[in-house]
Design a protein around this motif. Structure first.
Motif, PDB file in Angstrom:
ATOM      1  N   PRO A  29       0.796  -1.224   0.000  1.00 49.86           N
ATOM      2  CA  PRO A  29       0.000   0.000   0.000  1.00 49.86           C
ATOM      3  C   PRO A  29       0.829   1.276   0.000  1.00 49.86           C
ATOM      4  O   PRO A  29       0.387   2.304  -0.513  1.00 49.86           O
ATOM      5  N   ARG A  30       2.040   1.236   0.559  1.00 50.83           N
ATOM      6  CA  ARG A  30       2.878   2.424   0.603  1.00 50.83           C
ATOM      7  C   ARG A  30       3.417   2.812  -0.764  1.00 50.83           C
ATOM      8  O   ARG A  30       3.926   3.919  -0.949  1.00 50.83           O
ATOM      9  N   LEU A  31       3.303   1.900  -1.749  1.00 49.21           N
ATOM     10  CA  LEU A  31       3.763   2.209  -3.098  1.00 49.21           C
ATOM     11  C   LEU A  31       2.659   2.778  -3.976  1.00 49.21           C
ATOM     12  O   LEU A  31       2.863   3.010  -5.168  1.00 49.21           O
ATOM     13  N   LEU A  32       1.493   3.022  -3.393  1.00 53.10           N
ATOM     14  CA  LEU A  32       0.461   3.804  -4.068  1.00 53.10           C
ATOM     15  C   LEU A  32       0.929   5.257  -4.117  1.00 53.10           C
ATOM     16  O   LEU A  32       1.532   5.758  -3.166  1.00 53.10           O
ATOM     17  N   THR A  33       0.648   5.959  -5.203  1.00 47.53           N
ATOM     18  CA  THR A  33       1.060   7.353  -5.289  1.00 47.53           C
ATOM     19  C   THR A  33       0.208   8.228  -4.366  1.00 47.53           C
ATOM     20  O   THR A  33      -0.894   7.849  -3.962  1.00 47.53           O
ATOM     21  N   VAL A  34       0.717   9.402  -4.060  1.00 48.31           N
ATOM     22  CA  VAL A  34      -0.039  10.365  -3.259  1.00 48.31           C
ATOM     23  C   VAL A  34      -1.339  10.726  -3.966  1.00 48.31           C
ATOM     24  O   VAL A  34      -2.408  10.794  -3.349  1.00 48.31           O
ATOM     25  N   ALA A  35      -1.256  10.949  -5.277  1.00 52.27           N
ATOM     26  CA  ALA A  35      -2.465  11.287  -6.040  1.00 52.27           C
ATOM     27  C   ALA A  35      -3.494  10.169  -5.956  1.00 52.27           C
ATOM     28  O   ALA A  35      -4.691  10.413  -5.770  1.00 52.27           O
ATOM     29  N   GLY A  36      -3.039   8.936  -6.082  1.00 54.68           N
ATOM     30  CA  GLY A  36      -3.947   7.809  -5.995  1.00 54.68           C
ATOM     31  C   GLY A  36      -4.599   7.698  -4.627  1.00 54.68           C
ATOM     32  O   GLY A  36      -5.808   7.444  -4.504  1.00 54.68           O
ATOM     33  N   ARG A  37      -3.807   7.909  -3.593  1.00 58.18           N
ATOM     34  CA  ARG A  37      -4.345   7.841  -2.223  1.00 58.18           C
ATOM     35  C   ARG A  37      -5.411   8.897  -2.004  1.00 58.18           C
ATOM     36  O   ARG A  37      -6.467   8.610  -1.422  1.00 58.18           O
ATOM     37  N   GLU A  38      -5.160  10.097  -2.465  1.00 61.48           N
ATOM     38  CA  GLU A  38      -6.131  11.181  -2.281  1.00 61.48           C
ATOM     39  C   GLU A  38      -7.439  10.875  -2.999  1.00 61.48           C
ATOM     40  O   GLU A  38      -8.532  11.096  -2.467  1.00 61.48           O
ATOM     41  N   LEU A  39      -7.345  10.356  -4.212  1.00 61.14           N
ATOM     42  CA  LEU A  39      -8.550  10.050  -4.975  1.00 61.14           C
ATOM     43  C   LEU A  39      -9.344   8.924  -4.332  1.00 61.14           C
ATOM     44  O   LEU A  39     -10.577   8.972  -4.263  1.00 61.14           O
ATOM     45  N   LEU A  40      -8.660   7.910  -3.841  1.00 59.26           N
ATOM     46  CA  LEU A  40      -9.349   6.800  -3.186  1.00 59.26           C
ATOM     47  C   LEU A  40     -10.028   7.253  -1.898  1.00 59.26           C
ATOM     48  O   LEU A  40     -11.134   6.808  -1.569  1.00 59.26           O
ATOM     49  N   SER A  41      -9.369   8.125  -1.171  1.00 60.06           N
ATOM     50  CA  SER A  41      -9.925   8.589   0.108  1.00 60.06           C
ATOM     51  C   SER A  41     -11.225   9.357  -0.080  1.00 60.06           C
ATOM     52  O   SER A  41     -12.075   9.388   0.816  1.00 60.06           O
ATOM     53  N   ASP A  42     -11.398   9.975  -1.252  1.00 64.43           N
ATOM     54  CA  ASP A  42     -12.597  10.772  -1.517  1.00 64.43           C
ATOM     55  C   ASP A  42     -13.664  10.000  -2.285  1.00 64.43           C
ATOM     56  O   ASP A  42     -14.738  10.538  -2.576  1.00 64.43           O
ATOM     57  N   ALA A  43     -13.405   8.737  -2.623  1.00 63.02           N
ATOM     58  CA  ALA A  43     -14.284   7.994  -3.514  1.00 63.02           C
ATOM     59  C   ALA A  43     -15.527   7.469  -2.800  1.00 63.02           C
ATOM     60  O   ALA A  43     -15.488   7.102  -1.621  1.00 63.02           O
ATOM     61  N   ARG A  90     -11.652   4.008 -10.762  1.00 60.71           N
ATOM     62  CA  ARG A  90     -11.339   2.689 -11.321  1.00 60.71           C
ATOM     63  C   ARG A  90      -9.902   2.367 -10.932  1.00 60.71           C
ATOM     64  O   ARG A  90      -8.965   3.090 -11.304  1.00 60.71           O
ATOM     65  N   LEU A  91      -9.713   1.314 -10.150  1.00 59.82           N
ATOM     66  CA  LEU A  91      -8.410   0.992  -9.578  1.00 59.82           C
ATOM     67  C   LEU A  91      -7.823  -0.239 -10.262  1.00 59.82           C
ATOM     68  O   LEU A  91      -8.346  -1.350 -10.135  1.00 59.82           O
ATOM     69  N   HIS A  92      -6.750  -0.034 -10.999  1.00 62.28           N
ATOM     70  CA  HIS A  92      -6.035  -1.115 -11.673  1.00 62.28           C
ATOM     71  C   HIS A  92      -4.808  -1.506 -10.847  1.00 62.28           C
ATOM     72  O   HIS A  92      -4.268  -0.700 -10.087  1.00 62.28           O
ATOM     73  N   SER A  93      -4.337  -2.724 -11.038  1.00 62.91           N
ATOM     74  CA  SER A  93      -3.083  -3.123 -10.398  1.00 62.91           C
ATOM     75  C   SER A  93      -1.912  -2.523 -11.166  1.00 62.91           C
ATOM     76  O   SER A  93      -2.029  -2.201 -12.352  1.00 62.91           O
ATOM     77  N   GLY A  94      -0.774  -2.354 -10.493  1.00 62.32           N
ATOM     78  CA  GLY A  94       0.413  -1.828 -11.153  1.00 62.32           C
ATOM     79  C   GLY A  94       0.167  -0.468 -11.751  1.00 62.32           C
ATOM     80  O   GLY A  94      -0.282   0.465 -11.075  1.00 62.32           O
ATOM     81  N   ASP A  95       0.462  -0.338 -13.028  1.00 63.53           N
ATOM     82  CA  ASP A  95       0.194   0.902 -13.779  1.00 63.53           C
ATOM     83  C   ASP A  95      -0.797   0.569 -14.886  1.00 63.53           C
ATOM     84  O   ASP A  95      -0.620  -0.418 -15.602  1.00 63.53           O
ATOM     85  N   ILE A 136      -6.055   9.139 -16.594  1.00 59.72           N
ATOM     86  CA  ILE A 136      -5.163   8.137 -15.999  1.00 59.72           C
ATOM     87  C   ILE A 136      -4.303   8.753 -14.901  1.00 59.72           C
ATOM     88  O   ILE A 136      -3.760   9.848 -15.068  1.00 59.72           O
ATOM     89  N   VAL A 137      -4.176   8.037 -13.795  1.00 63.78           N
ATOM     90  CA  VAL A 137      -3.226   8.374 -12.729  1.00 63.78           C
ATOM     91  C   VAL A 137      -2.213   7.230 -12.664  1.00 63.78           C
ATOM     92  O   VAL A 137      -2.574   6.106 -12.307  1.00 63.78           O
ATOM     93  N   PRO A 138      -0.964   7.465 -13.040  1.00 67.61           N
ATOM     94  CA  PRO A 138      -0.006   6.372 -13.143  1.00 67.61           C
ATOM     95  C   PRO A 138       0.315   5.726 -11.805  1.00 67.61           C
ATOM     96  O   PRO A 138       0.111   6.311 -10.738  1.00 67.61           O
ATOM     97  N   GLY A 139       0.813   4.489 -11.896  1.00 64.02           N
ATOM     98  CA  GLY A 139       1.211   3.746 -10.696  1.00 64.02           C
ATOM     99  C   GLY A 139       2.564   3.092 -10.903  1.00 64.02           C
ATOM    100  O   GLY A 139       3.149   3.150 -11.984  1.00 64.02           O
ATOM    101  N   VAL A 140       3.064   2.441  -9.880  1.00 61.80           N
ATOM    102  CA  VAL A 140       4.350   1.743  -9.940  1.00 61.80           C
ATOM    103  C   VAL A 140       4.115   0.347 -10.506  1.00 61.80           C
ATOM    104  O   VAL A 140       3.358  -0.440  -9.940  1.00 61.80           O
ATOM    105  N   THR A 141       4.748   0.036 -11.627  1.00 60.13           N
ATOM    106  CA  THR A 141       4.570  -1.281 -12.230  1.00 60.13           C
ATOM    107  C   THR A 141       5.471  -2.319 -11.563  1.00 60.13           C
ATOM    108  O   THR A 141       6.497  -1.988 -10.958  1.00 60.13           O
ATOM    109  N   SER A 142       5.101  -3.587 -11.678  1.00 66.57           N
ATOM    110  CA  SER A 142       5.792  -4.649 -10.939  1.00 66.57           C
ATOM    111  C   SER A 142       7.250  -4.814 -11.354  1.00 66.57           C
ATOM    112  O   SER A 142       8.073  -5.267 -10.554  1.00 66.57           O
ATOM    113  N   ALA A 143       7.601  -4.443 -12.574  1.00 70.49           N
ATOM    114  CA  ALA A 143       9.008  -4.535 -12.979  1.00 70.49           C
ATOM    115  C   ALA A 143       9.880  -3.619 -12.132  1.00 70.49           C
ATOM    116  O   ALA A 143      11.018  -3.964 -11.792  1.00 70.49           O
ATOM    117  N   PHE A 144       9.349  -2.456 -11.767  1.00 69.71           N
ATOM    118  CA  PHE A 144      10.115  -1.529 -10.933  1.00 69.71           C
ATOM    119  C   PHE A 144      10.228  -2.046  -9.504  1.00 69.71           C
ATOM    120  O   PHE A 144      11.263  -1.894  -8.862  1.00 69.71           O
TER     121      PHE A 144
END
Length: 294
Positions: free
Chosen positions: A46-60, A111-116, A139-147
């Protein structure tokens, strides 16, 4: 739009605008925009979620997520006040009206996708279908599993004088024809780190094809199962051995497979970034000193 209106995702895909969307020139990747965001949840932690993603989820009010591909701890921590619906087992004809109707009721939908979402995420077809029905998306980018895998392996996917390129790819199978599988070509280039998605179940067959094509059996390979999850596991080997090792571990899904000499982080050369060029003392104009990814 009437919530009872029929939805035809294929018609939306076929009708996708050929002209460049003006929003491309109006918004950057970090901007909060109008409509439904397609958020990358990151690789697992969960800590690898972006700040932008966290904010959007918190308001959803409604979060449509990728089922078990998204860590339940992330949902519990950031989506506690939202209705959560798994997209697993739902086709576009069900998903699009679900998100459209909630949006038209005035609910905040994520809409929450895994990775990016940009990497094997099948996001664009959903976005085109929603846009076709008058619902804006972004789109709000995320950390992909390769990284996450490279971080776990304590290496870089690009490494000076070892790997100048990175390939994100997948092996042949039910959804990819044999002539569309380019893994052997990428490995054959020598200075490419090849990151194989969606292929855990087929690692032995993939490695056998690489051996048949004459690739060095001692080429390093690492399989990082559930990169960044609590049950993460690292299995290291070579083209010759990784298939048997992975099968012995019992993993048939959810592993990022990384092929190439950068896997071990060895025998690389000092980069120009912190060498003479950094102080303007080397050849050239020092322009490469700005490339932080070196």
């Amino acid at each position: 739009m009437n919530g009872d209106a029929e939805t035809d995702p294929q018609a939306a895909i076929d009708a996708a605008a050929s002209d460049r969307d003006e929003r491309v020139y109006e918004h950057g990747a970090g901007d909060e925009q109008e409509g439904i965001p397609f958020v990358g949840a990151g690789p697992g932690d969960p800590r690898l979620l972006t700040v932008a993603g966290r904010e959007l989820l918190s308001d959803a009010d409604l979060v449509v997520h990728a089922g078990s591909l998204v860590n339940s701890e992330l949902l519990a921590e950031y989506c506690a006040d939202a209705e959560t619906v798994s997209s697993i087992g739902k086709d576009l004809e069900e998903l699009i009206p679900l998100m459209r109707d909630a949006h038209e009721r005035g609910e905040t939908v994520v809409r929450l996708h895994s990775g990016d979402p940009a990497i094997y995420g099948a996001a664009l077809e959903q976005m085109d279908a929603l846009e076709h029905e008058g619902v804006p998306t972004y789109i709000v980018p995320g950390v992909t599993s390769a990284f996450a895998a490279s971080a776990t392996l304590r290496t870089q996917l690009t490494l000076n004088e070892v790997a100048n390129h990175v390939a994100f790819t997948r092996p042949q199978g039910e959804t990819l024809d044999e002539d569309e599988d380019h893994i052997s070509e990428f490995v054959g280039m020598g200075d490419v780190t090849t990151c194989i998605y969606l292929g855990t179940h087929a690692v032995s067959e993939t490695m056998d094809r690489l051996l048949d094509d004459g690739h060095d059996p001692e080429t390093p390979v690492a399989a990082v199962y559930h990169a960044s999850w609590p049950d993460e596991d690292v299995i290291e080997g070579t083209i010759e051995t990784i298939g048997e090792k992975l099968e012995a571990a019992g993993y048939r899904a959810s592993a990022m497979v990384v092929v190439g000499d950068a896997v071990g982080g060895e025998e690389y050369e000092r980069s120009f970034l912190y060498g003479e060029w950094a102080s303007g003392g080397g050849g050239g104009d020092g322009g490469d000193s700005q490339e932080a990814d070196d």
